[in-house]
Design an enzyme around this catalytic site. Sequence first.
Site, PDB file in Angstrom:
ATOM      1  N   LYS A  12       0.853  -1.198   0.000  1.00  0.00           N
ATOM      2  CA  LYS A  12       0.000   0.000   0.000  1.00  0.00           C
ATOM      3  C   LYS A  12       0.881   1.236   0.000  1.00  0.00           C
ATOM      4  O   LYS A  12       2.012   1.225   0.508  1.00  0.00           O
ATOM      5  CB  LYS A  12      -0.973   0.028   1.183  1.00  0.00           C
ATOM      6  CG  LYS A  12      -0.363   0.284   2.575  1.00  0.00           C
ATOM      7  CD  LYS A  12      -0.187   1.741   2.955  1.00  0.00           C
ATOM      8  CE  LYS A  12       0.668   1.843   4.218  1.00  0.00           C
ATOM      9  NZ  LYS A  12       1.275   3.080   4.529  1.00  0.00           N
ATOM     10  N   ASP A 140      -2.918  -1.265   9.690  1.00  0.00           N
ATOM     11  CA  ASP A 140      -2.991  -1.208   8.225  1.00  0.00           C
ATOM     12  C   ASP A 140      -3.610  -2.465   7.615  1.00  0.00           C
ATOM     13  O   ASP A 140      -3.823  -2.523   6.406  1.00  0.00           O
ATOM     14  CB  ASP A 140      -1.576  -1.063   7.622  1.00  0.00           C
ATOM     15  CG  ASP A 140      -1.040   0.353   7.761  1.00  0.00           C
ATOM     16  OD1 ASP A 140      -1.851   1.280   7.945  1.00  0.00           O
ATOM     17  OD2 ASP A 140       0.189   0.524   7.675  1.00  0.00           O
TER      18      ASP A 140
HETATM   19  O1  C5P Z   1      -1.049  -1.129  14.659  1.00  0.00           O
HETATM   20  P1  C5P Z   1       0.400  -1.280  14.328  1.00  0.00           P
HETATM   21  O2  C5P Z   1       1.051  -2.405  15.074  1.00  0.00           O
HETATM   22  O3  C5P Z   1       0.661  -1.321  12.870  1.00  0.00           O
HETATM   23  O4  C5P Z   1       1.122   0.072  14.830  1.00  0.00           O
HETATM   24  C1  C5P Z   1       2.508   0.153  15.048  1.00  0.00           C
HETATM   25  C2  C5P Z   1       2.820   1.328  15.967  1.00  0.00           C
HETATM   26  O5  C5P Z   1       2.604   2.566  15.272  1.00  0.00           O
HETATM   27  C3  C5P Z   1       1.934   1.417  17.208  1.00  0.00           C
HETATM   28  O6  C5P Z   1       2.481   0.674  18.266  1.00  0.00           O
HETATM   29  C4  C5P Z   1       1.948   2.910  17.520  1.00  0.00           C
HETATM   30  O7  C5P Z   1       3.130   3.268  18.191  1.00  0.00           O
HETATM   31  C5  C5P Z   1       2.018   3.541  16.140  1.00  0.00           C
HETATM   32  N1  C5P Z   1       0.686   3.902  15.619  1.00  0.00           N
HETATM   33  C6  C5P Z   1       0.014   5.000  16.145  1.00  0.00           C
HETATM   34  N2  C5P Z   1      -1.214   5.335  15.645  1.00  0.00           N
HETATM   35  C7  C5P Z   1      -1.764   4.621  14.636  1.00  0.00           C
HETATM   36  C8  C5P Z   1      -1.089   3.516  14.079  1.00  0.00           C
HETATM   37  C9  C5P Z   1       0.143   3.182  14.583  1.00  0.00           C
HETATM   38  O8  C5P Z   1       0.502   5.663  17.054  1.00  0.00           O
HETATM   39  N3  C5P Z   1      -2.942   4.982  14.151  1.00  0.00           N
END
Ligand code: C5P
Length: 289
Positions: A12, A140
């Site tokens: 993406k 994502d």
């Molecule tokens: O959800 P995911 O594991 O992909 O997110 C990785 C990190 O990115 C989270 O632990 C957080 O620190 C940050 N994040 C965030 N806000 C989001 C998505 C991700 O702060 N909407």
Amino acid sequence: MASTITLHAPAKLNLTLDILRRREDGYHDLQMVMQSVSLCDRVTVRTGTGGEDIRVQSDCLDLPSGPSNIAWQAAQVFYTTTGISNRGTEIFIEKQIPMQAGMAGGSADGAAVLRALQRLLRPDLPDADLESMAAHVGSDVPFCVRGGTALAEGRGEVLTNLPPMPDCWILLCKPDFGISTPALFGRVQLEKISVHPNLEAMGEALRKQQLPAVAAQLCNVFEEVLSEKEQEIFAIKELLRRHGALNACMTGSGTTVLGLFADVEIARKAEIALKSCYSHVFLVKPLNH
Ligand code: C5P
């Protein structure tokens, strides 16, 4: 009896990325225009292999094989949520999407595992349920399950379909360094962001299928918090524009930069020029739903 399926797991890109607020749960509320592209991993899932383990292997030796791999977590969430018993699951990932690239490579693999298990074990499971499951795997992953062009809000899991991107060529270039996503979020001071994406103008450009207008609206607020040693991102943007890109922008939390091209010949020449300086350069097309 064992069953096998192989699926593409498209990367993406962010055409826009805005951060609205920090939340109580440590995440941030975002607004992002997301686009799937033809750069893909290939994910093979085999079920009914015996025992009750989930095993992940890859041609990329840097990928973890156990619970820290998003593909592993996706399989686990699928079995837990559906109540289907795992009779042994083997996942093989052929990696094309670079890591720490802002292209959701891990999330794409997780989404492909969910899709594969749906096809093999629960073909009647509605896509909406698969997207809800995906939100438990990563921010994502729901977009990667859906694909195409969409506005992603909340943590990234609240999706609204947008008109498809106008036909174009997209040149991707990733420098050799990566940036940790949580570290980049940690640098953002919301009140200091000076330029936010214009969602209305981007929506209008997509509705009217006007590529130059889409290019003009590329915007990622993370570019404002890049450090001194990450300034190479801006050099790559400039290089892409100098070689004929309508515009260029960093995707996600980086470090890949995307350039939009209307003309394939110009895009191919730019590809050759960038490949003489960088090892991760890909010429791709947008994918529709
Ligand atoms: O959800 P995911 O594991 O992909 O997110 C990785 C990190 O990115 C989270 O632990 C957080 O620190 C940050 N994040 C965030 N806000 C989001 C998505 C991700 O702060 N909407």
